[in-house]
Design an enzyme around this catalytic site. Structure first.
Site, PDB file in Angstrom:
ATOM      1  N   GLU A 107       0.943  -1.158   0.065  1.00  0.00           N
ATOM      2  CA  GLU A 107      -0.046  -0.044  -0.269  1.00  0.00           C
ATOM      3  C   GLU A 107       0.911   1.219   0.157  1.00  0.00           C
ATOM      4  O   GLU A 107       1.160   1.842   0.811  1.00  0.00           O
ATOM      5  CB  GLU A 107      -0.937   0.168   1.200  1.00  0.00           C
ATOM      6  CG  GLU A 107      -2.079   0.934   1.285  1.00  0.00           C
ATOM      7  CD  GLU A 107      -2.845   1.019   2.349  1.00  0.00           C
ATOM      8  OE1 GLU A 107      -2.506   0.744   3.463  1.00  0.00           O
ATOM      9  OE2 GLU A 107      -4.077   1.643   2.229  1.00  0.00           O
ATOM     10  N   HIS A 115       0.027   7.547   6.410  1.00  0.00           N
ATOM     11  CA  HIS A 115       1.288   7.115   5.451  1.00  0.00           C
ATOM     12  C   HIS A 115       2.151   8.238   5.620  1.00  0.00           C
ATOM     13  O   HIS A 115       2.080   9.342   5.324  1.00  0.00           O
ATOM     14  CB  HIS A 115       0.897   6.705   4.133  1.00  0.00           C
ATOM     15  CG  HIS A 115       0.291   5.542   3.868  1.00  0.00           C
ATOM     16  ND1 HIS A 115       0.850   4.466   3.212  1.00  0.00           N
ATOM     17  CD2 HIS A 115      -0.864   5.205   4.442  1.00  0.00           C
ATOM     18  CE1 HIS A 115      -0.282   3.511   3.204  1.00  0.00           C
ATOM     19  NE2 HIS A 115      -1.252   3.994   3.931  1.00  0.00           N
ATOM     20  N   HIS A 123     -10.083   0.698  -0.081  1.00  0.00           N
ATOM     21  CA  HIS A 123     -10.953   1.450   0.716  1.00  0.00           C
ATOM     22  C   HIS A 123     -11.379   2.550   0.446  1.00  0.00           C
ATOM     23  O   HIS A 123     -11.165   3.712   0.913  1.00  0.00           O
ATOM     24  CB  HIS A 123     -10.249   1.428   2.380  1.00  0.00           C
ATOM     25  CG  HIS A 123      -8.974   2.157   2.312  1.00  0.00           C
ATOM     26  ND1 HIS A 123      -8.385   3.599   1.526  1.00  0.00           N
ATOM     27  CD2 HIS A 123      -7.631   1.858   2.852  1.00  0.00           C
ATOM     28  CE1 HIS A 123      -7.292   3.821   1.884  1.00  0.00           C
ATOM     29  NE2 HIS A 123      -6.808   2.629   2.736  1.00  0.00           N
ATOM     30  N   ARG A 166     -20.427  17.031  -9.565  1.00  0.00           N
ATOM     31  CA  ARG A 166     -19.884  17.398 -10.751  1.00  0.00           C
ATOM     32  C   ARG A 166     -18.493  17.181 -11.050  1.00  0.00           C
ATOM     33  O   ARG A 166     -17.634  17.318 -11.824  1.00  0.00           O
ATOM     34  CB  ARG A 166     -20.228  18.848 -10.744  1.00  0.00           C
ATOM     35  CG  ARG A 166     -21.402  19.603 -11.350  1.00  0.00           C
ATOM     36  CD  ARG A 166     -21.350  21.220 -11.444  1.00  0.00           C
ATOM     37  NE  ARG A 166     -21.491  21.666 -10.135  1.00  0.00           N
ATOM     38  CZ  ARG A 166     -22.640  22.104  -9.470  1.00  0.00           C
ATOM     39  NH1 ARG A 166     -23.830  21.485 -10.068  1.00  0.00           N
ATOM     40  NH2 ARG A 166     -22.862  22.831  -8.396  1.00  0.00           N
ATOM     41  N   ASP A 220     -16.256  -1.262   9.432  1.00  0.00           N
ATOM     42  CA  ASP A 220     -16.111  -1.179  10.911  1.00  0.00           C
ATOM     43  C   ASP A 220     -17.210   0.036  11.545  1.00  0.00           C
ATOM     44  O   ASP A 220     -16.978   0.184  12.421  1.00  0.00           O
ATOM     45  CB  ASP A 220     -14.690  -1.124  11.606  1.00  0.00           C
ATOM     46  CG  ASP A 220     -14.178   0.383  10.798  1.00  0.00           C
ATOM     47  OD1 ASP A 220     -14.788   1.008  10.212  1.00  0.00           O
ATOM     48  OD2 ASP A 220     -13.068   0.551  11.542  1.00  0.00           O
ATOM     49  N   ASP A 260      -8.238  -4.210   6.933  1.00  0.00           N
ATOM     50  CA  ASP A 260      -7.230  -2.992   7.299  1.00  0.00           C
ATOM     51  C   ASP A 260      -6.536  -3.206   8.665  1.00  0.00           C
ATOM     52  O   ASP A 260      -6.434  -2.181   9.423  1.00  0.00           O
ATOM     53  CB  ASP A 260      -7.715  -1.719   7.046  1.00  0.00           C
ATOM     54  CG  ASP A 260      -6.535  -0.492   6.767  1.00  0.00           C
ATOM     55  OD1 ASP A 260      -5.457  -0.992   6.666  1.00  0.00           O
ATOM     56  OD2 ASP A 260      -6.675   0.650   6.844  1.00  0.00           O
ATOM     57  N   GLY A 297      -5.626   2.367  10.429  1.00  0.00           N
ATOM     58  CA  GLY A 297      -6.197   0.819  10.242  1.00  0.00           C
ATOM     59  C   GLY A 297      -7.101   0.782  11.168  1.00  0.00           C
ATOM     60  O   GLY A 297      -7.762   1.841  11.488  1.00  0.00           O
TER      61      GLY A 297
END
Ligand code: ZN
Length: 363
Positions: free
Chosen positions: A114, A126, A199, A210, A231, A256, A291
């Site tokens: 990922e 991240h 996800h 639009r 979840d 995740d 996660g």
């Protein structure tokens, strides 16, 4: 050996009767079962597992994999992709080298990378310092280090097309995610062969009527599998119901899950990041979601609770994610297929888990 169940979910249908297993494979279906209890469903396939039971796969060794792959069986998962978030190259290479070729617990199907080719605008948790624009040479080093099975990338980045083509040529599945792509950019990636979105709604350009972006493109495209984290923290139940109405046979449940899943609230690691889990919700230092602590059986129950038939909710945890990996025999119960089977009771709790016909979890 007969499983002693009252029915089985077979290719999306509830088939009354018992299931027989011979030599690790399914040998009979719909057999007489006057005292059968429970429903046999295919073992769950989880495309996104960062960690489980205290183990963070980014830094796990062989013992860690053994422990986590064993513990995750109790949630009904019999095959999964250990998932590595955006991290420095050396750390990813080291993590890929540790991915086991075989597992005694749930099957490790290969790694899900990922990142690091994600949008700087949609990183979520991240680390920005490790993010990279698509880079074929870096990609080759990663692919050579270990069994990469799925890559999440942002398709609007410069050079993404060449990386997508290289991955597909090497039979690695590609999913669009952590992305600021427009609908047009996303459709271009789908035309190249990207067949999934990671996800949906989380860490991507929001839907606007639009400017439908990656969300609208994925929902409108019948050949694309939509991964969701059910979840009720990552998306609301109404959002999940909307996705189901738009894409009923192509929703893939993922957890995740992070290292604290299957354990307890507390402080854990996700690669180099600190993750705090409170009331089952995992967040990084800045408060962003990091996660989940969701298990796959909970995700199946959550989807079923929206009114989705059990057979279809099971499909979202089995056949559909297996389709992303082009594994037509995984996530299915069928004559001649490996007996990776979960037996659920009336409360949809995991009672028993078999991997290749061997009982591994006994309730
Ligand atoms: Zn993510």
């Amino acid at each position: 050996m007969k499983l002693g169940v009252e029915a089985a979910v077979v290719d999306g249908q509830l088939v009354p009767g018992d299931v027989e297993v011979v030599g690790g494979r399914v040998a009979g279906l719909g057999l007489s079962s006057p005292h059968g209890r429970g429903i046999a469903v295919p073992g769950f396939v989880d495309l996104q597992v960062n960690g489980f039971a205290g183990v963070d796969f980014l830094t796990a060794d062989a013992d860690g994999y053994r422990f986590a792959a064993d513990a995750i069986l109790e949630t009904g998962v019999t095959a999964f992709l250990p998932t590595f978030i955006t991290s420095p190259e050396e750390q990813l290479l080291a993590a890929l080298r540790e991915v086991p070729a075989e597992s005694d617990g749930a099957r490790v199907l290969g790694a899900h990378l990922e990142g690091p080719f994600l949008s700087a605008l949609r990183l979520g948790i991240h680390p920005a310092a490790a993010r990279r624009n698509p880079d074929l040479e870096l990609l080759e080093r990663l692919l050579d280090a270990g069994p990469v099975r799925l890559v999440t990338l942002a398709p609007e980045l410069p050079g993404a097309g060449a990386v997508i083509e290289r991955l597909l040529r090497r039979e690695v599945a590609v999913s669009a995610g952590h992305s600021d792509a427009s609908a047009e950019q996303t459709n271009h990636a789908f035309d190249l062969g990207v067949r999934s979105v990671t996800h949906l709604f989380n860490a991507m350009r929001p839907f606007h009527h639009r400017d439908p972006g990656i969300v609208g493109a994925a929902l409108a495209r019948p050949d694309v599998v939509i991964q969701v984290i059910l979840d009720w923290v990552h998306i609301a139940p109404v959002t999940a119901a909307m996705v189901w109405q738009a894409a009923p046979a192509r929703m893939a449940l993922v957890t995740d899950a992070v290292a604290g899943a299957g354990v307890a609230d507390g402080d854990y690691r996700l690669g180099d990041l600190d993750v705090e889990i409170r009331d089952g919700v995992a967040r990084g230092a800045d408060g962003a979601l990091a996660g989940s602590t969701l298990t796959m059986i909970e995700a199946v129950r959550n989807l079923h609770a929206l009114g989705v038939p059990l057979e279809d909710a099971v499909g979202a945890a089995t056949e559909v994610p297996a389709r992303v990996l082009r594994l037509p025999s995984a996530g299915r119960i069928g004559i001649g297929l490996p007996a990776d089977v979960v037996v659920l009771n009336d409360e949809l709790e995991v009672e028993r888990v078999l991997v290749e016909g061997r009982a591994r979890v006994v309730g």
